[in-house]
Design a protein around this motif. Structure first.
Motif, PDB file in Angstrom:
ATOM      1  N   TYR A   1     -23.944  87.030 -56.899  1.00  0.00           N
ATOM      2  CA  TYR A   1     -24.519  88.160 -57.635  1.00  0.00           C
ATOM      3  C   TYR A   1     -24.997  87.719 -59.023  1.00  0.00           C
ATOM      4  O   TYR A   1     -26.114  88.043 -59.439  1.00  0.00           O
ATOM      5  CB  TYR A   1     -23.494  89.281 -57.753  1.00  0.00           C
ATOM      6  N   ILE A   2     -24.168  86.956 -59.720  1.00  0.00           N
ATOM      7  CA  ILE A   2     -24.555  86.478 -61.059  1.00  0.00           C
ATOM      8  C   ILE A   2     -25.743  85.524 -60.957  1.00  0.00           C
ATOM      9  O   ILE A   2     -26.652  85.553 -61.786  1.00  0.00           O
ATOM     10  CB  ILE A   2     -23.343  85.822 -61.755  1.00  0.00           C
ATOM     11  N   PHE A   3     -25.767  84.679 -59.918  1.00  0.00           N
ATOM     12  CA  PHE A   3     -26.879  83.759 -59.722  1.00  0.00           C
ATOM     13  C   PHE A   3     -28.180  84.521 -59.483  1.00  0.00           C
ATOM     14  O   PHE A   3     -29.233  84.184 -60.042  1.00  0.00           O
ATOM     15  CB  PHE A   3     -26.569  82.816 -58.547  1.00  0.00           C
ATOM     16  N   ILE A   4     -28.130  85.579 -58.686  1.00  0.00           N
ATOM     17  CA  ILE A   4     -29.324  86.389 -58.427  1.00  0.00           C
ATOM     18  C   ILE A   4     -29.776  87.096 -59.707  1.00  0.00           C
ATOM     19  O   ILE A   4     -30.974  87.179 -60.000  1.00  0.00           O
ATOM     20  CB  ILE A   4     -29.061  87.393 -57.286  1.00  0.00           C
ATOM     21  N   LEU A   5     -28.821  87.613 -60.488  1.00  0.00           N
ATOM     22  CA  LEU A   5     -29.186  88.228 -61.769  1.00  0.00           C
ATOM     23  C   LEU A   5     -29.856  87.226 -62.694  1.00  0.00           C
ATOM     24  O   LEU A   5     -30.840  87.552 -63.375  1.00  0.00           O
ATOM     25  CB  LEU A   5     -27.948  88.809 -62.447  1.00  0.00           C
ATOM     26  N   LEU A   6     -29.356  85.990 -62.719  1.00  0.00           N
ATOM     27  CA  LEU A   6     -29.951  84.956 -63.563  1.00  0.00           C
ATOM     28  C   LEU A   6     -31.369  84.631 -63.099  1.00  0.00           C
ATOM     29  O   LEU A   6     -32.285  84.511 -63.920  1.00  0.00           O
ATOM     30  CB  LEU A   6     -29.076  83.696 -63.544  1.00  0.00           C
ATOM     31  N   LEU A   7     -31.567  84.519 -61.796  1.00  0.00           N
ATOM     32  CA  LEU A   7     -32.915  84.261 -61.272  1.00  0.00           C
ATOM     33  C   LEU A   7     -33.855  85.423 -61.593  1.00  0.00           C
ATOM     34  O   LEU A   7     -35.019  85.208 -61.961  1.00  0.00           O
ATOM     35  CB  LEU A   7     -32.867  84.022 -59.759  1.00  0.00           C
ATOM     36  N   GLN A   8     -33.352  86.648 -61.452  1.00  0.00           N
ATOM     37  CA  GLN A   8     -34.171  87.818 -61.756  1.00  0.00           C
ATOM     38  C   GLN A   8     -34.568  87.820 -63.226  1.00  0.00           C
ATOM     39  O   GLN A   8     -35.707  88.108 -63.576  1.00  0.00           O
ATOM     40  CB  GLN A   8     -33.406  89.084 -61.400  1.00  0.00           C
ATOM     41  N   TRP A   9     -33.627  87.468 -64.087  1.00  0.00           N
ATOM     42  CA  TRP A   9     -33.908  87.411 -65.517  1.00  0.00           C
ATOM     43  C   TRP A   9     -34.935  86.329 -65.823  1.00  0.00           C
ATOM     44  O   TRP A   9     -35.849  86.536 -66.611  1.00  0.00           O
ATOM     45  CB  TRP A   9     -32.606  87.151 -66.289  1.00  0.00           C
TER      46      TRP A   9
ATOM     47  N   CYS B   1      -9.420  86.846 -49.358  1.00  0.00           N
ATOM     48  CA  CYS B   1     -10.180  87.952 -49.957  1.00  0.00           C
ATOM     49  C   CYS B   1     -10.589  87.621 -51.387  1.00  0.00           C
ATOM     50  O   CYS B   1     -11.721  87.902 -51.795  1.00  0.00           O
ATOM     51  CB  CYS B   1      -9.373  89.242 -49.922  1.00  0.00           C
ATOM     52  N   CYS B   2      -9.672  87.024 -52.151  1.00  0.00           N
ATOM     53  CA  CYS B   2      -9.995  86.637 -53.533  1.00  0.00           C
ATOM     54  C   CYS B   2     -11.112  85.592 -53.569  1.00  0.00           C
ATOM     55  O   CYS B   2     -12.028  85.673 -54.401  1.00  0.00           O
ATOM     56  CB  CYS B   2      -8.753  86.093 -54.237  1.00  0.00           C
ATOM     57  N   ILE B   3     -11.065  84.626 -52.661  1.00  0.00           N
ATOM     58  CA  ILE B   3     -12.122  83.609 -52.595  1.00  0.00           C
ATOM     59  C   ILE B   3     -13.451  84.255 -52.219  1.00  0.00           C
ATOM     60  O   ILE B   3     -14.502  83.950 -52.810  1.00  0.00           O
ATOM     61  CB  ILE B   3     -11.723  82.496 -51.605  1.00  0.00           C
ATOM     62  N   PHE B   4     -13.422  85.158 -51.251  1.00  0.00           N
ATOM     63  CA  PHE B   4     -14.656  85.841 -50.848  1.00  0.00           C
ATOM     64  C   PHE B   4     -15.244  86.638 -52.010  1.00  0.00           C
ATOM     65  O   PHE B   4     -16.456  86.595 -52.267  1.00  0.00           O
ATOM     66  CB  PHE B   4     -14.380  86.759 -49.652  1.00  0.00           C
ATOM     67  N   LEU B   5     -14.396  87.382 -52.730  1.00  0.00           N
ATOM     68  CA  LEU B   5     -14.893  88.162 -53.873  1.00  0.00           C
ATOM     69  C   LEU B   5     -15.441  87.256 -54.966  1.00  0.00           C
ATOM     70  O   LEU B   5     -16.452  87.586 -55.604  1.00  0.00           O
ATOM     71  CB  LEU B   5     -13.781  89.051 -54.417  1.00  0.00           C
ATOM     72  N   GLY B   6     -14.790  86.106 -55.185  1.00  0.00           N
ATOM     73  CA  GLY B   6     -15.298  85.154 -56.171  1.00  0.00           C
ATOM     74  C   GLY B   6     -16.654  84.594 -55.776  1.00  0.00           C
ATOM     75  O   GLY B   6     -17.561  84.462 -56.613  1.00  0.00           O
ATOM     76  N   MET B   7     -16.823  84.262 -54.486  1.00  0.00           N
ATOM     77  CA  MET B   7     -18.118  83.760 -54.021  1.00  0.00           C
ATOM     78  C   MET B   7     -19.192  84.834 -54.130  1.00  0.00           C
ATOM     79  O   MET B   7     -20.329  84.565 -54.540  1.00  0.00           O
ATOM     80  CB  MET B   7     -17.998  83.267 -52.571  1.00  0.00           C
ATOM     81  N   ALA B   8     -18.844  86.073 -53.777  1.00  0.00           N
ATOM     82  CA  ALA B   8     -19.807  87.169 -53.879  1.00  0.00           C
ATOM     83  C   ALA B   8     -20.214  87.396 -55.333  1.00  0.00           C
ATOM     84  O   ALA B   8     -21.391  87.628 -55.625  1.00  0.00           O
ATOM     85  CB  ALA B   8     -19.220  88.440 -53.273  1.00  0.00           C
ATOM     86  N   SER B   9     -19.242  87.305 -56.238  1.00  0.00           N
ATOM     87  CA  SER B   9     -19.560  87.471 -57.667  1.00  0.00           C
ATOM     88  C   SER B   9     -20.465  86.356 -58.152  1.00  0.00           C
ATOM     89  O   SER B   9     -21.408  86.591 -58.922  1.00  0.00           O
ATOM     90  CB  SER B   9     -18.273  87.481 -58.494  1.00  0.00           C
ATOM     91  N   PHE B  10     -20.205  85.136 -57.711  1.00  0.00           N
ATOM     92  CA  PHE B  10     -21.047  84.004 -58.098  1.00  0.00           C
ATOM     93  C   PHE B  10     -22.480  84.209 -57.615  1.00  0.00           C
ATOM     94  O   PHE B  10     -23.438  84.014 -58.365  1.00  0.00           O
ATOM     95  CB  PHE B  10     -20.479  82.704 -57.531  1.00  0.00           C
TER      96      PHE B  10
END
Length: 194
Positions: A180-188, A169-178
């Motif tokens: 999400y941050i990558f998509i935010l960076l692309l959007q920016w 679960c921790c690995i999954f949440l870490g991948m999801a966070s990564f």
């Protein structure tokens, strides 16, 4: 900040093919056969070898054993999988679970075991035993899809299944966070350079 707004399109144009390349090479379905030595041991047996006259020729016997595990970790079947031993000698062979195989020799006299098919995620064991003689070494193992990988195995304690689920679960949440941050960076990048 000015660097990203000025070169955002170029950075994105480099990242997209790089991510595509990584996805094609690391997530492509193929046969990935691994072979590892589970154990080897020599038993010293207190049973003498006698000749025809009943005289002791050898007071003790040595039984050598070795076990290999073969597993296909890939998403595709490994066809015509071969285990090539240095020689055959008087070794005894056990395959578990039971599966058909054929025996042959190459032009150099090497002993070859051929398995027609190793399905994806399938594994089996090959155990060899010899009495009062050395065991042959496993030289190479290969299939039509390529040479298999030799892996090193060692004993490991079994962890609690709830602890393993927690780590997953921790690995999954870490991948999801990564992601999400990558998509935010692309959007920016798109909004700043658009």
């Amino acid at each position: 900040m000015n660097f990203f707004s000025q070169y955002g399109k170029e950075i994105t144009s480099i990242l997209v093919p790089l991510i595509t390349f990584l996805l094609n090479n690391f997530f492509k379905g193929s046969a990935k056969v691994s072979v590892g030595e589970l154990h080897q041991f020599s038993f010293l047996i207190e049973e003498p070898i006698l000749n025809e006259q009943g005289e002791v020729v050898k007071p003790k016997q040595v039984i050598n054993t070795r076990a290999y595990i073969i597993l296909n970790e890939g998403r595709e079947a490994a066809k015509n999988f071969e285990l090539i031993f240095n020689f055959k000698s008087d070794m005894h062979l056990n395959i578990w679970p039971v599966r058909p195989y054929s025996e042959s020799y190459d032009p150099n006299g090497r002993y070859v075991l051929t398995f027609g098919y190793v399905a994806p995620k399938e594994n089996f064991r090959c155990e060899v035993l010899s009495i009062n003689s050395e065991l042959p070494e496993l030289l190479i193992s290969r299939s039509e899809q390529g040479v298999s990988r030799l892996i090193v195995l060692y004993p490991q304690k079994v962890l609690n299944k709830y602890f393993i689920k927690f780590i997953q679960c921790c690995i999954f949440l870490g991948m999801a966070s990564f992601v999400y941050i990558f998509i935010l960076l692309l959007q920016w990048l798109v909004t700043k350079t658009g």
